[in-house]
Design a protein around this motif. Structure first.
Motif, PDB file in Angstrom:
ATOM      1  N   ILE A  93     -39.484   0.779  15.031  1.00  0.00           N
ATOM      2  CA  ILE A  93     -38.083   0.612  14.106  1.00  0.00           C
ATOM      3  C   ILE A  93     -36.740   1.286  15.146  1.00  0.00           C
ATOM      4  O   ILE A  93     -36.828   1.796  15.752  1.00  0.00           O
ATOM      5  CB  ILE A  93     -38.262   1.443  12.782  1.00  0.00           C
ATOM      6  N   VAL A  94     -36.122  -0.603  14.786  1.00  0.00           N
ATOM      7  CA  VAL A  94     -35.259  -0.072  15.173  1.00  0.00           C
ATOM      8  C   VAL A  94     -33.774   0.011  14.101  1.00  0.00           C
ATOM      9  O   VAL A  94     -34.284  -1.303  13.386  1.00  0.00           O
ATOM     10  CB  VAL A  94     -34.659  -1.673  16.569  1.00  0.00           C
ATOM     11  N   VAL A  95     -33.098   1.068  14.494  1.00  0.00           N
ATOM     12  CA  VAL A  95     -31.449   0.810  13.584  1.00  0.00           C
ATOM     13  C   VAL A  95     -30.612   0.330  13.799  1.00  0.00           C
ATOM     14  O   VAL A  95     -30.565   1.198  15.301  1.00  0.00           O
ATOM     15  CB  VAL A  95     -31.953   1.961  12.687  1.00  0.00           C
ATOM     16  N   MET A  96     -29.772  -0.437  13.496  1.00  0.00           N
ATOM     17  CA  MET A  96     -28.495  -0.710  14.138  1.00  0.00           C
ATOM     18  C   MET A  96     -27.382  -1.556  13.395  1.00  0.00           C
ATOM     19  O   MET A  96     -28.073  -1.734  12.243  1.00  0.00           O
ATOM     20  CB  MET A  96     -28.768  -1.640  15.508  1.00  0.00           C
ATOM     21  N   ASP A  97     -26.251  -0.900  13.410  1.00  0.00           N
ATOM     22  CA  ASP A  97     -25.260  -2.139  12.771  1.00  0.00           C
ATOM     23  C   ASP A  97     -25.221  -3.449  12.520  1.00  0.00           C
ATOM     24  O   ASP A  97     -25.793  -3.635  13.760  1.00  0.00           O
ATOM     25  CB  ASP A  97     -24.256  -1.092  12.367  1.00  0.00           C
ATOM     26  N   SER A  98     -24.188  -3.950  11.982  1.00  0.00           N
ATOM     27  CA  SER A  98     -24.463  -4.883  12.325  1.00  0.00           C
ATOM     28  C   SER A  98     -23.076  -5.848  12.241  1.00  0.00           C
ATOM     29  O   SER A  98     -22.295  -7.200  12.663  1.00  0.00           O
ATOM     30  CB  SER A  98     -24.651  -5.633  11.660  1.00  0.00           C
ATOM     31  N   ASP A  99     -21.808  -4.655  13.139  1.00  0.00           N
ATOM     32  CA  ASP A  99     -20.570  -5.251  13.316  1.00  0.00           C
ATOM     33  C   ASP A  99     -19.961  -5.062  15.199  1.00  0.00           C
ATOM     34  O   ASP A  99     -18.922  -5.273  15.063  1.00  0.00           O
ATOM     35  CB  ASP A  99     -19.531  -3.688  13.274  1.00  0.00           C
ATOM     36  N   LEU A 100     -21.600  -5.130  16.213  1.00  0.00           N
ATOM     37  CA  LEU A 100     -21.098  -6.056  17.323  1.00  0.00           C
ATOM     38  C   LEU A 100     -21.143  -3.656  17.514  1.00  0.00           C
ATOM     39  O   LEU A 100     -20.188  -3.919  18.389  1.00  0.00           O
ATOM     40  CB  LEU A 100     -20.239  -6.503  17.857  1.00  0.00           C
ATOM     41  N   HIS A 102     -22.272  -2.019  17.860  1.00  0.00           N
ATOM     42  CA  HIS A 102     -24.556  -0.783  18.262  1.00  0.00           C
ATOM     43  C   HIS A 102     -24.609  -2.545  19.595  1.00  0.00           C
ATOM     44  O   HIS A 102     -24.894  -3.487  18.794  1.00  0.00           O
ATOM     45  CB  HIS A 102     -25.037  -1.076  17.950  1.00  0.00           C
ATOM     46  N   PRO A 103     -24.072  -2.315  20.981  1.00  0.00           N
ATOM     47  CA  PRO A 103     -24.467  -2.882  21.721  1.00  0.00           C
ATOM     48  C   PRO A 103     -26.393  -3.572  22.377  1.00  0.00           C
ATOM     49  O   PRO A 103     -27.219  -2.236  21.971  1.00  0.00           O
ATOM     50  CB  PRO A 103     -24.301  -2.815  22.859  1.00  0.00           C
ATOM     51  N   PRO A 104     -26.647  -5.002  21.332  1.00  0.00           N
ATOM     52  CA  PRO A 104     -27.976  -4.774  22.122  1.00  0.00           C
ATOM     53  C   PRO A 104     -29.110  -4.594  23.370  1.00  0.00           C
ATOM     54  O   PRO A 104     -29.753  -4.627  23.438  1.00  0.00           O
ATOM     55  CB  PRO A 104     -27.975  -6.913  21.509  1.00  0.00           C
ATOM     56  N   GLN A 105     -28.105  -4.995  24.694  1.00  0.00           N
ATOM     57  CA  GLN A 105     -28.168  -4.884  25.627  1.00  0.00           C
ATOM     58  C   GLN A 105     -28.807  -3.989  26.116  1.00  0.00           C
ATOM     59  O   GLN A 105     -30.084  -3.479  26.694  1.00  0.00           O
ATOM     60  CB  GLN A 105     -27.590  -5.350  26.077  1.00  0.00           C
ATOM     61  N   ILE A 106     -29.154  -2.525  25.351  1.00  0.00           N
ATOM     62  CA  ILE A 106     -29.256  -1.154  25.155  1.00  0.00           C
ATOM     63  C   ILE A 106     -30.095  -1.106  25.207  1.00  0.00           C
ATOM     64  O   ILE A 106     -31.082  -0.464  25.503  1.00  0.00           O
ATOM     65  CB  ILE A 106     -28.185  -0.230  24.344  1.00  0.00           C
ATOM     66  N   ASP A 161     -26.123  14.074  19.211  1.00  0.00           N
ATOM     67  CA  ASP A 161     -24.864  12.979  18.479  1.00  0.00           C
ATOM     68  C   ASP A 161     -26.400  12.569  17.514  1.00  0.00           C
ATOM     69  O   ASP A 161     -26.646  11.249  17.352  1.00  0.00           O
ATOM     70  CB  ASP A 161     -24.750  11.457  19.384  1.00  0.00           C
ATOM     71  N   PRO A 162     -25.561  13.523  16.480  1.00  0.00           N
ATOM     72  CA  PRO A 162     -26.856  12.950  15.027  1.00  0.00           C
ATOM     73  C   PRO A 162     -26.828  12.602  14.190  1.00  0.00           C
ATOM     74  O   PRO A 162     -27.004  11.757  13.137  1.00  0.00           O
ATOM     75  CB  PRO A 162     -26.832  14.893  14.215  1.00  0.00           C
ATOM     76  N   MET A 163     -24.965  11.375  14.101  1.00  0.00           N
ATOM     77  CA  MET A 163     -24.549  10.840  14.161  1.00  0.00           C
ATOM     78  C   MET A 163     -24.735   9.798  13.845  1.00  0.00           C
ATOM     79  O   MET A 163     -24.244   9.089  12.780  1.00  0.00           O
ATOM     80  CB  MET A 163     -23.124  11.865  13.592  1.00  0.00           C
ATOM     81  N   SER A 164     -25.057   9.037  14.439  1.00  0.00           N
ATOM     82  CA  SER A 164     -25.327   8.295  15.404  1.00  0.00           C
ATOM     83  C   SER A 164     -26.523   7.135  14.481  1.00  0.00           C
ATOM     84  O   SER A 164     -26.939   7.729  13.560  1.00  0.00           O
ATOM     85  CB  SER A 164     -26.152   7.657  16.274  1.00  0.00           C
ATOM     86  N   GLY A 165     -25.709   6.123  14.763  1.00  0.00           N
ATOM     87  CA  GLY A 165     -26.522   5.318  13.341  1.00  0.00           C
ATOM     88  C   GLY A 165     -27.203   3.802  13.828  1.00  0.00           C
ATOM     89  O   GLY A 165     -27.488   3.294  13.307  1.00  0.00           O
ATOM     90  N   PHE A 166     -27.343   3.917  15.520  1.00  0.00           N
ATOM     91  CA  PHE A 166     -28.213   3.494  16.244  1.00  0.00           C
ATOM     92  C   PHE A 166     -29.376   4.198  17.479  1.00  0.00           C
ATOM     93  O   PHE A 166     -29.224   5.144  17.917  1.00  0.00           O
ATOM     94  CB  PHE A 166     -27.107   3.614  17.378  1.00  0.00           C
ATOM     95  N   PHE A 167     -30.255   3.950  16.779  1.00  0.00           N
ATOM     96  CA  PHE A 167     -31.584   5.343  17.434  1.00  0.00           C
ATOM     97  C   PHE A 167     -32.890   3.982  17.270  1.00  0.00           C
ATOM     98  O   PHE A 167     -33.069   2.955  16.126  1.00  0.00           O
ATOM     99  CB  PHE A 167     -32.033   6.336  16.534  1.00  0.00           C
ATOM    100  N   TYR A 204     -24.601   5.281  25.414  1.00  0.00           N
ATOM    101  CA  TYR A 204     -23.763   3.458  25.209  1.00  0.00           C
ATOM    102  C   TYR A 204     -22.217   4.086  24.432  1.00  0.00           C
ATOM    103  O   TYR A 204     -22.097   5.171  24.531  1.00  0.00           O
ATOM    104  CB  TYR A 204     -24.531   3.043  24.109  1.00  0.00           C
ATOM    105  N   THR A 205     -21.775   2.934  25.106  1.00  0.00           N
ATOM    106  CA  THR A 205     -20.383   2.660  25.198  1.00  0.00           C
ATOM    107  C   THR A 205     -20.033   2.528  23.179  1.00  0.00           C
ATOM    108  O   THR A 205     -21.023   2.023  23.387  1.00  0.00           O
ATOM    109  CB  THR A 205     -19.267   2.761  25.317  1.00  0.00           C
ATOM    110  N   PHE A 206     -19.847   2.934  22.855  1.00  0.00           N
ATOM    111  CA  PHE A 206     -19.068   2.978  21.496  1.00  0.00           C
ATOM    112  C   PHE A 206     -18.367   2.352  20.733  1.00  0.00           C
ATOM    113  O   PHE A 206     -17.180   2.425  21.349  1.00  0.00           O
ATOM    114  CB  PHE A 206     -19.658   3.527  20.094  1.00  0.00           C
TER     115      PHE A 206
END
Length: 379
Positions: A93-100, A102-106, A161-167, A204-206
């Motif tokens: 499972i990949v979880v990511m935001d939809s506002d760009l 979180h770069p999909p290339q990562i 980074d336990p507050m990350s929304g990208f994992f 990654y660079t947010f």
């Protein structure tokens, strides 16, 4: 559940300007992966859910399957992820935001890390070497740092980074877990409740969103506080049944040092206030800073670290005397180090202050654990 399939869960609320770009970028950077995307929309007023439906009609599912879950109300990010998880077909499972941001290339690097290290969770981190944040004002960065520090020390989480929304995580680790799904930080709950999981991080660079508006508001902060409190209580119940002495010792030490970190702030600010605003000699200012921090540390450690809720005046006064006495030993070390570093090595006072306070922390923990709150040291 399909082996070797990746399910990308994308919660949305008013992301009509970004969502199609996100879906295109996912396919562009994951062309050879057995893939599906699940958009979970909270009845966005800007029609985000309808836009995704139109996207599927135009492009079809020949590139990769995209589905939409329409929720009737804005029910929060964590619960949206759980709804997406229920519908997912993949074992990863990949979880990511939809506002760009979180770069999909990562994602390919995250999936490769999951495979090579045989870990359970891969966190895209802003705070490991190579990670960064772009576009945030100082206040937002400070809030993130404080929230991260609380999560790491207060909840004993092994992630920078336990507050990350990208994992990314293996779906199997959620089996049997009951989630509270409060607010925006699903990863935080997963890290606390999925016992014994192995975690890796990739930098990654947010980049802050360029379109749409941020979802951070007062309710988000309140939800975070509620989530941390519930997770702390959950961890407390786990600790009560924990038989490993090392785990219990380190858990209590982590809380003691978290309180110490807050005391460092009290000590540092009070000392600087007295030395600069009142033009006081730096050693006198340091003494007053120590008094302020000892008092705040005692109250927090009594109530939280050692879970002693008995504040009877006589008992509390005796404990405070012992706590102040043992802390004074550390204070003498601190004063000596400050004087030595400032006068002997011409080190700046703020830097010397941080080094001196840190040196005294561990001895304070051991002495107060044994003598002030009457616990065995190794327990």
């Amino acid at each position: 559940m399909t082996e070797n399939q990746v399910s990308v869960i994308i919660p949305t609320f008013n992301e009509s300007e970004n969502i199609c770009n996100v879906l295109d970028l996912i396919k562009e950077h994951l062309p050879r992966i057995n893939l599906e995307a699940i958009v979970v929309d909270d009845n966005s007023p800007d029609g985000t859910g309808k836009i995704v439906e139109d996207y599927v009609k135009i492009k079809g599912n020949e590139e990769y399957p995209v589905s939409v879950i329409h929720r009737k109300t804005k029910s929060g990010l964590s619960s949206a992820i759980l709804d997406g998880l229920k519908k997912s077909n993949g074992d990863t499972i990949v979880v990511m935001d939809s506002d760009l941001s979180h770069p999909p290339q990562i994602i390919p690097k995250m999936l490769e890390t999951l495979r090579k290290t045989q870990c359970d969770i891969v966190v895209a981190s802003r705070y490991v070497a190579g990670g960064a944040i772009q576009g945030w004002p100082f206040k937002r960065k400070l809030m993130s740092k404080i929230a991260t520090k609380i999560a790491k020390k207060g909840l004993g989480i092994n992630s920078d980074d336990p507050m990350s929304g990208f994992f990314v995580f293996r779906k199997k680790i959620t089996e049997g877990l009951k989630f509270d799904a409060i607010g925006y930080k699903m990863l935080l709950e997963l890290l606390v409740k999925a016992n014994g999981v192995k975690v890796e991080e990739v930098p990654y660079t947010f980049t802050d969103r360029k379109k749409g508006s941020s979802k951070l508001d007062t309710s988000t902060i309140i939800d975070y506080c509620k989530s941390v409190w519930k997770l702390y209580r959950y961890g407390r119940q786990v600790r009560k049944t924990e038989k490993r002495v090392s785990v219990r010792f380190l858990s209590k030490a982590a809380r003691f040092f978290t309180v110490g970190a807050s005391g460092l702030g009290v000590n540092y600010l009070a000392s600087l206030l007295f030395s600069s605003s009142l033009d006081m000699w730096y050693l006198h200012a340091t003494i007053l800073g120590i008094v302020f921090s000892i008092t705040s540390n005692f109250v927090l450690n009594k109530y939280w670290t050692f879970e002693d809720r008995d504040f009877a005046p006589k008992k509390t006064a005796i404990q405070y005397g012992k706590f102040a006495g043992f802390s004074s030993i550390g204070a003498l070390v601190q004063l000596g180090m400050v004087y030595y570093l400032v006068d002997g090595f011409s080190l700046s006072y703020p830097v010397a202050l941080v080094l001196a306070v840190g040196t005294a922390a561990f001895s304070n923990f051991v002495l107060n654990k044994k003598w002030t709150f009457r616990e065995k040291v190794w327990s």
